[in-house]
Design a protein around this motif. Structure first.
Motif, short mmCIF file in Angstrom:
data_model
loop_
_atom_site.label_atom_id
_atom_site.label_comp_id
_atom_site.label_asym_id
_atom_site.label_seq_id
_atom_site.Cartn_x
_atom_site.Cartn_y
_atom_site.Cartn_z
N UNK A 125 -29.18 -27.66 35.00
CA UNK A 125 -28.09 -26.87 34.42
C UNK A 125 -26.73 -27.46 34.72
N UNK A 126 -26.48 -27.79 35.99
CA UNK A 126 -25.16 -28.28 36.35
C UNK A 126 -24.89 -29.65 35.75
N UNK A 179 -36.83 -25.46 30.36
CA UNK A 179 -35.94 -24.57 29.61
C UNK A 179 -34.48 -24.82 29.97
N UNK A 180 -34.23 -25.26 31.19
CA UNK A 180 -32.87 -25.51 31.63
C UNK A 180 -32.28 -26.79 31.03
N UNK A 184 -28.87 -28.90 26.85
CA UNK A 184 -28.28 -30.23 26.74
C UNK A 184 -28.62 -30.86 25.40
N UNK A 185 -29.87 -30.75 24.99
CA UNK A 185 -30.28 -31.33 23.71
C UNK A 185 -29.68 -30.56 22.54
N UNK A 186 -29.50 -29.25 22.71
CA UNK A 186 -28.83 -28.48 21.67
C UNK A 186 -27.38 -28.93 21.54
#
Length: 476
Positions: A125-126, A179-180, A184-186
């Motif tokens: 996430x970070x 899922x985290x 990034x890919x979106x």
């Protein structure tokens, strides 16, 4: 065969422009005795100040704790940001807590984002949020993954036409299929229509899933290629079986590689979102030929030797991989993206600047970060990610607790900030009583459980500590 590569002055000036260097200076102190009427310097007695006295280790830790509270930065959030509706960008105010990075990275061409484990949800996430900031606010347009060069190129080439989950699974290693990582890919997919999209690349030599039938119209050669791949897989760890199929596999891969340039238009049509697909596919096939010719056999021998308690060959295979990753990263920077700034996503071990000097690591060889040319090291910033508590996962997805850190370890020192997300710069610090911990060996924990000893300032330019982590939610 490995490439020997160096950065040219032309490439450096193309992306860098004027550079203002920041140099840490060591403090000096002295005393001058020059007074008329004084017979000699021996007549002058100087009493040492309290600060000049040696301190005990508990006193040193108290100084370190005080320094961290005054000098570390707390992040407000580690969650990826949302784009504003209709604007296609993230509101600038959402990155207020990251603005301290701008002067640190002003002259840096490559920013390395590490991680002490592949199995921490908060790391994914970070890193995604940091990548958003680096792309939107600082013009870093290339994201290079510790994943297969050809696989990532193929996934980038089809990024806008498929789902983000498909792009993730096509490109990066399964340890990051979480899922985290999907946001990034979106984000990457959403930026493809922008003037300066965020594009992904790979620099590893492991694994390859790209399909030559997507662009190679010679059906007989496609069949031959797929059969060669099958034979390599079936040989597995059987050295004699591998040596038997190896010569034919190399010949087949060479024939396919020779068809890349003549198939340029078909490649561009198959992978429309990757403007450099011809260069990348040719390089990917060359790397695989080197892997088949050298690495695979070295790896098989290493596994056999390890069963007998001999590990030199296995270490050689690890070193081979990182030499290739360094060569690939430099090739990307010079041949494919000579004017772009690059973000690197990889494990801490691969990016730190002097890995072979770390005490306690089982991998006592030079890894990628240590092998990079000096000009790249000068214009790079290496950020190591660590965790203080919680639960992580190994590469097989098996969960385990993060061990309780020892007093005086790097994790304990940074935890004195009493913040969930703590960043501290190492590169531009002057040595003082309060930060002496970063100039001498301290304990850190790799994978949240393996104690190592290192001079952290010689390994990293900055550290980001996540107070508590959880194992990722894997996308099967």
């Amino acid at each position: 065969m490995l490439l020997t590569v160096t950065m040219t002055a032309t490439v450096m000036t193309a992306w860098l422009g004027p550079v203002s260097s920041v140099r840490a200076q060591s403090a000096t102190a002295g005393a001058v005795v020059a007074q008329q009427g004084v017979a000699s310097a021996q007549q002058v007695t100087v009493q040492p100040a309290a600060a000049d006295k040696a301190r005990t280790y508990p006193q040193a830790m108290a100084d370190w704790t005080s320094w961290i509270k005054d000098n570390a930065y707390a992040l407000d959030s580690i969650e990826p940001e949302k784009m504003e509706f209709g604007s296609g960008t993230i509101a600038k105010k959402e990155f207020d807590d990251l603005q301290m990075l701008k002067p640190l990275l002003q002259s840096k061409r490559i920013v390395y984002l590490g991680e002490s484990t592949h199995g921490a949800a908060q790391f994914n996430s970070v890193k995604t949020r940091l990548i958003q900031f680096l792309h939107q606010e600082m013009g870093y347009n290339i994201l290079a993954f510790e994943s297969g060069l050809g696989d990532v190129a193929a996934a980038q080439g089809k990024l806008t036409s498929g789902t983000v989950e498909a792009a993730m699974k096509q490109s990066i290693f399964p340890v990051w299929w979480t899922e985290e990582t999907l946001p990034l890919f979106q984000y990457m997919k959403d930026t493809q229509s922008q003037k300066q999209p965020l594009r992904m690349a790979g620099f590893d030599m492991q694994d390859y899933k790209f399909k030559v039938e997507d662009w190679l119209h010679d059906e007989a050669l496609v069949k031959e290629f797929n059969e060669a791949e099958k034979q390599l897989r079936e040989a597995g760890d059987d050295l004699k079986a591998y040596q038997k199929v190896k010569p034919n596999a190399i010949k087949t891969f060479e024939k396919v590689k020779q068809q890349v340039k003549p198939s340029a238009e078909r490649l561009k049509k198959a992978y429309p979102d990757e403007p450099h697909i011809v260069k990348l596919m040719e390089r990917a096939l060359k790397v695989q030929i080197d892997v088949i010719n050298e690495y695979n056999e070295l790896s098989i021998r290493g596994q056999v030797d390890a069963t007998q308690g001999k590990y030199d060959t296995m270490l050689q295979s690890f070193a081979w991989r990182d030499k290739m990753m360094a060569a690939n990263l430099v090739w990307l920077a010079e041949e494919v993206y000579p004017t772009e700034k690059i973000i690197v996503w990889a494990h801490n071990d691969h990016i730190r600047k002097a890995h072979s000097e770390v005490e306690g690591t089982p991998f006592t060889v030079k890894f990628m970060g240590e092998l990079m040319p000096e000009d790249y090291k000068k214009y790079s910033y290496v950020l190591g990610l660590y965790m203080a508590s919680g639960e992580t996962a190994d590469n097989g997805g098996n969960k385990k607790d993060v061990v309780k850190f020892e007093p005086g370890s790097m994790e304990s020192i940074l935890s004195a900030s009493n913040q969930p997300y703590t960043f501290v710069d190492l590169r531009y610090q002057r040595e003082a009583r309060g930060n002496s911990w970063m100039f001498e060996p301290v304990t850190t924990y790799s994978w949240g459980s393996m104690p190592e000893s290192m001079n952290v300032r010689e390994q990293y330019d900055g550290i980001l500590l996540i107070d508590k982590v959880k194992a990722p939610k894997y996308v099967k």
